[in-house]
Design an enzyme around this catalytic site. Structure first.
Site, short mmCIF file in Angstrom:
data_model
loop_
_atom_site.label_atom_id
_atom_site.label_comp_id
_atom_site.label_asym_id
_atom_site.label_seq_id
_atom_site.Cartn_x
_atom_site.Cartn_y
_atom_site.Cartn_z
N ASN A 7 0.88 -1.17 0.00
CA ASN A 7 0.00 0.00 0.00
C ASN A 7 0.92 1.22 0.00
OD1 ASN A 7 -1.62 2.19 0.57
ND2 ASN A 7 -2.70 1.23 2.26
N ARG A 9 0.50 4.25 0.30
CA ARG A 9 0.17 5.32 1.24
C ARG A 9 0.65 5.01 2.67
NH1 ARG A 9 -5.68 7.45 0.94
NH2 ARG A 9 -4.62 9.12 2.04
N CYS A 10 1.13 3.80 2.88
CA CYS A 10 1.56 3.36 4.21
C CYS A 10 3.07 3.45 4.35
CB CYS A 10 1.08 1.92 4.44
SG CYS A 10 1.72 1.17 5.94
N LYS A 11 3.53 4.17 5.37
CA LYS A 11 4.96 4.34 5.59
C LYS A 11 5.66 3.00 5.80
CE LYS A 11 8.30 6.57 8.60
NZ LYS A 11 8.55 7.26 9.84
N ARG A 14 6.02 1.21 2.52
CA ARG A 14 7.09 1.80 1.70
C ARG A 14 8.46 1.37 2.21
NH1 ARG A 14 3.71 6.34 2.34
NH2 ARG A 14 5.22 7.32 3.73
#
Length: 113
Positions: A7, A9-11, A14
């Site tokens: 995802n 958008r998820c730190k 990433r």
């Protein structure tokens, strides 16, 4: 081949993807919010994780609290809930041909690379 269920958008997701990239190993990314897993695929991932479905659910998500929190759901029903609401799936998941880990903490990913 390594698969990263990601995802963007998820730190944490990433960070996990970056670890896999830096490993130099061949990998593919599956943005599971855009391309949801089927019940069969999710079942196989759960087997590789050695998780019960509830262990993979993000129980602090609003959708869980509002719709499922106080229901007595079977494992099969929980898998269906995750397939229908992929936002509920813990992330990132890094999968190899014979095992998988949730990348929280990210050292879990390092253990299988």
């Amino acid at each position: 081949m390594i698969t990263v269920y990601h995802n963007p958008r998820c730190k944490k997701s990433r960070e996990g993807l970056e670890l896999v990239k830096n490993s130099g190993k061949e990998y593919q990314v599956r943005e599971y919010l855009k391309e949801p897993l089927s019940e069969e695929e999710l079942g196989k991932v759960l087997e590789k994780l050695s998780f019960y479905p509830m262990q993979l659910i993000r129980s602090n998500e609003k959708i869980w609290k509002e719709n499922y929190k106080n229901k007595d759901l079977s494992d099969k029903e929980l898998i269906t809930v995750m397939v229908e609401n992929p936002k509920l799936i813990e992330r990132p998941i890094v999968e190899t041909s014979n095992t998988a880990v949730v990348g929280r903490p990210s050292s879990n990913i390092e253990d299988i690379l």
